[in-house]
Write a protein that holds these residues in place. Structure first.
Motif, short mmCIF file in Angstrom:
data_model
loop_
_atom_site.label_atom_id
_atom_site.label_comp_id
_atom_site.label_asym_id
_atom_site.label_seq_id
_atom_site.Cartn_x
_atom_site.Cartn_y
_atom_site.Cartn_z
N LEU A 16 -18.53 45.23 34.05
CA LEU A 16 -19.28 44.12 33.45
C LEU A 16 -20.38 43.65 34.39
O LEU A 16 -21.52 43.41 33.95
N PHE A 17 -20.07 43.54 35.67
CA PHE A 17 -21.06 43.12 36.66
C PHE A 17 -22.20 44.14 36.75
O PHE A 17 -23.38 43.76 36.86
N SER A 18 -21.87 45.40 36.67
CA SER A 18 -22.90 46.46 36.70
C SER A 18 -23.83 46.37 35.50
O SER A 18 -25.03 46.60 35.62
N SER A 19 -23.26 46.06 34.35
CA SER A 19 -24.09 45.93 33.15
C SER A 19 -25.06 44.75 33.28
O SER A 19 -26.20 44.82 32.82
N VAL A 20 -24.61 43.69 33.93
CA VAL A 20 -25.47 42.52 34.16
C VAL A 20 -26.62 42.87 35.10
O VAL A 20 -27.79 42.55 34.83
N THR A 21 -26.30 43.55 36.21
CA THR A 21 -27.36 43.91 37.17
C THR A 21 -28.30 44.97 36.59
O THR A 21 -29.49 44.97 36.90
N GLY A 54 -29.11 45.09 33.42
CA GLY A 54 -29.98 44.30 32.54
C GLY A 54 -31.05 43.55 33.32
O GLY A 54 -32.20 43.47 32.89
N LEU A 55 -30.67 43.02 34.48
CA LEU A 55 -31.64 42.31 35.32
C LEU A 55 -32.71 43.27 35.83
O LEU A 55 -33.90 42.92 35.87
N ALA A 56 -32.29 44.49 36.22
CA ALA A 56 -33.26 45.49 36.71
C ALA A 56 -34.24 45.87 35.61
O ALA A 56 -35.44 46.05 35.87
N MET A 57 -33.73 45.97 34.37
CA MET A 57 -34.60 46.28 33.24
C MET A 57 -35.57 45.14 32.97
O MET A 57 -36.76 45.36 32.71
N ALA A 58 -35.06 43.91 33.03
CA ALA A 58 -35.91 42.74 32.78
C ALA A 58 -37.00 42.60 33.83
O ALA A 58 -38.12 42.17 33.54
N MET A 59 -36.68 43.02 35.07
CA MET A 59 -37.65 42.95 36.17
C MET A 59 -38.62 44.12 36.15
O MET A 59 -39.60 44.12 36.89
N GLY A 60 -38.35 45.11 35.33
CA GLY A 60 -39.23 46.27 35.22
C GLY A 60 -39.23 47.15 36.45
O GLY A 60 -40.27 47.72 36.82
N LEU A 61 -38.08 47.29 37.10
CA LEU A 61 -37.99 48.15 38.29
C LEU A 61 -38.30 49.60 37.93
O LEU A 61 -37.90 50.08 36.86
N GLY A 62 -39.00 50.28 38.84
CA GLY A 62 -39.37 51.67 38.61
C GLY A 62 -38.35 52.65 39.17
O GLY A 62 -37.34 52.26 39.77
N HIS A 63 -38.63 53.93 38.98
CA HIS A 63 -37.70 54.97 39.43
C HIS A 63 -37.64 55.06 40.96
O HIS A 63 -36.62 55.47 41.51
N GLY A 64 -38.72 54.67 41.62
CA GLY A 64 -38.70 54.65 43.09
C GLY A 64 -37.71 53.62 43.60
O GLY A 64 -36.94 53.88 44.53
N LEU A 115 -32.21 52.01 45.61
CA LEU A 115 -30.95 51.33 45.29
C LEU A 115 -29.77 52.29 45.31
O LEU A 115 -28.68 51.95 45.75
N MET A 116 -30.00 53.51 44.82
CA MET A 116 -28.95 54.52 44.82
C MET A 116 -28.54 54.89 46.24
O MET A 116 -27.34 55.03 46.55
N LEU A 117 -29.52 55.01 47.12
CA LEU A 117 -29.23 55.31 48.53
C LEU A 117 -28.47 54.16 49.19
O LEU A 117 -27.54 54.38 49.97
N THR A 134 -21.00 48.01 43.25
CA THR A 134 -21.18 48.21 41.81
C THR A 134 -22.40 47.46 41.26
O THR A 134 -23.03 47.92 40.30
N GLY A 135 -22.74 46.34 41.90
CA GLY A 135 -23.94 45.62 41.49
C GLY A 135 -25.19 46.42 41.77
O GLY A 135 -26.09 46.52 40.92
N VAL A 136 -25.25 47.02 42.94
CA VAL A 136 -26.40 47.85 43.32
C VAL A 136 -26.47 49.10 42.44
O VAL A 136 -27.55 49.50 41.99
N MET A 137 -25.32 49.71 42.17
CA MET A 137 -25.30 50.92 41.34
C MET A 137 -25.73 50.60 39.90
O MET A 137 -26.40 51.39 39.24
N GLY A 138 -25.34 49.42 39.42
CA GLY A 138 -25.77 49.00 38.09
C GLY A 138 -27.28 48.80 38.04
O GLY A 138 -27.95 49.24 37.10
N ALA A 139 -27.82 48.15 39.07
CA ALA A 139 -29.27 47.93 39.13
C ALA A 139 -30.02 49.26 39.21
O ALA A 139 -31.11 49.40 38.63
#
Length: 224
Positions: free
Chosen positions: A36-41, A43-53, A58-60, A86-91
């Motif tokens: 659930l926490f991952s889904s929230v982060t 959603g936040l990453a999508m709302a912020m328009g984070l790119g693949h870079g 974040l994955m690293l 899990t928050g970072v992985m969700g983002a």
């Protein structure tokens, strides 16, 4: 003396079952909270328009936090570590979801991938729980298969072969399905007694299963 030894053996077995049930209950509770926490982060990453870079960075960071989680799993700080992980992985998943959702049939594909992931997880978990089979023998095969898939995936970054990418995703879906059986079996049979480590294992199974199932569904739909 014989009756006493039988009583002791029964009590030991009961304690083992109760301990396993507690680990299993705590694992599923923590797993649901981290997902659930991952889904929230995400959603936040999508709302912020984070790119693949940003997703790659974040994955690293997530991989680094994975080691922190395992190191702190036996302490009270382990819960903070797993939520950070899990928050970072969700983002990190956010930009990928934005990419797929922008496709004409994207929302339906994401929902299908989520539904398929849930179906596979609950189906295999239920099978492992009801049969209580020991799937520890699969560990070596799954590890080798995962290692080959990772090497092939890295190679395909430079090769860029669509058919190979599709094959890798299909193989990873099978491997993650096997790992769900393997990791659930370890909890049931006492191979894993730390619910934080157990949660991380199942979280990664679900995470990778979803990603590669989404890739497969997209490719098969012709939208990729």
């Amino acid at each position: 003396m014989q009756d006493k030894s039988l009583y002791t053996a029964d009590m030991t077995g009961l304690e083992s079952v109760l301990s396993t049930n507690k680990v299993l209950k705590n694992t599923y509770l923590l797993l649901s909270m981290t997902l659930l926490f991952s889904s929230v982060t995400a959603g936040l990453a999508m709302a912020m328009g984070l790119g693949h870079g940003a997703a790659l960075i974040l994955m690293l960071v997530g991989f680094g936090l994975l080691f922190v989680v395992h190191r702190m799993a036996d302490t009270s700080k382990g819960l903070w570590a797993i939520f950070a992980f899990t928050g970072v992985m969700g983002a990190a998943l956010g930009p990928m979801l934005s990419y797929y959702l922008a496709m004409p049939n994207g929302p339906a594909l994401v929902l299908q991938a989520l539904g398929g992931t849930a179906l596979v997880f609950f189906g295999l978990s239920a099978y492992a729980l009801t049969t209580r089979k020991d799937f520890s023998y699969m560990g070596g095969f799954l590890f080798i298969g995962l290692l080959i898939a990772v090497v092939a995936g890295i190679a395909n970054i430079f090769l860029g072969i669509p058919a190979l990418s599709l094959t890798i995703s299909a193989v990873v879906v099978l491997i993650m399905s096997g790992l769900i059986l393997f990791d659930t079996s370890r909890i049931i049979n006492g191979g894993e007694t730390n619910y934080i480590r157990a949660t991380v294992a199942l979280y990664l199974d679900i995470y990778n299963l979803f990603i590669h199932l989404l890739h497969l569904l997209t490719a098969l739909s012709g939208d990729d």
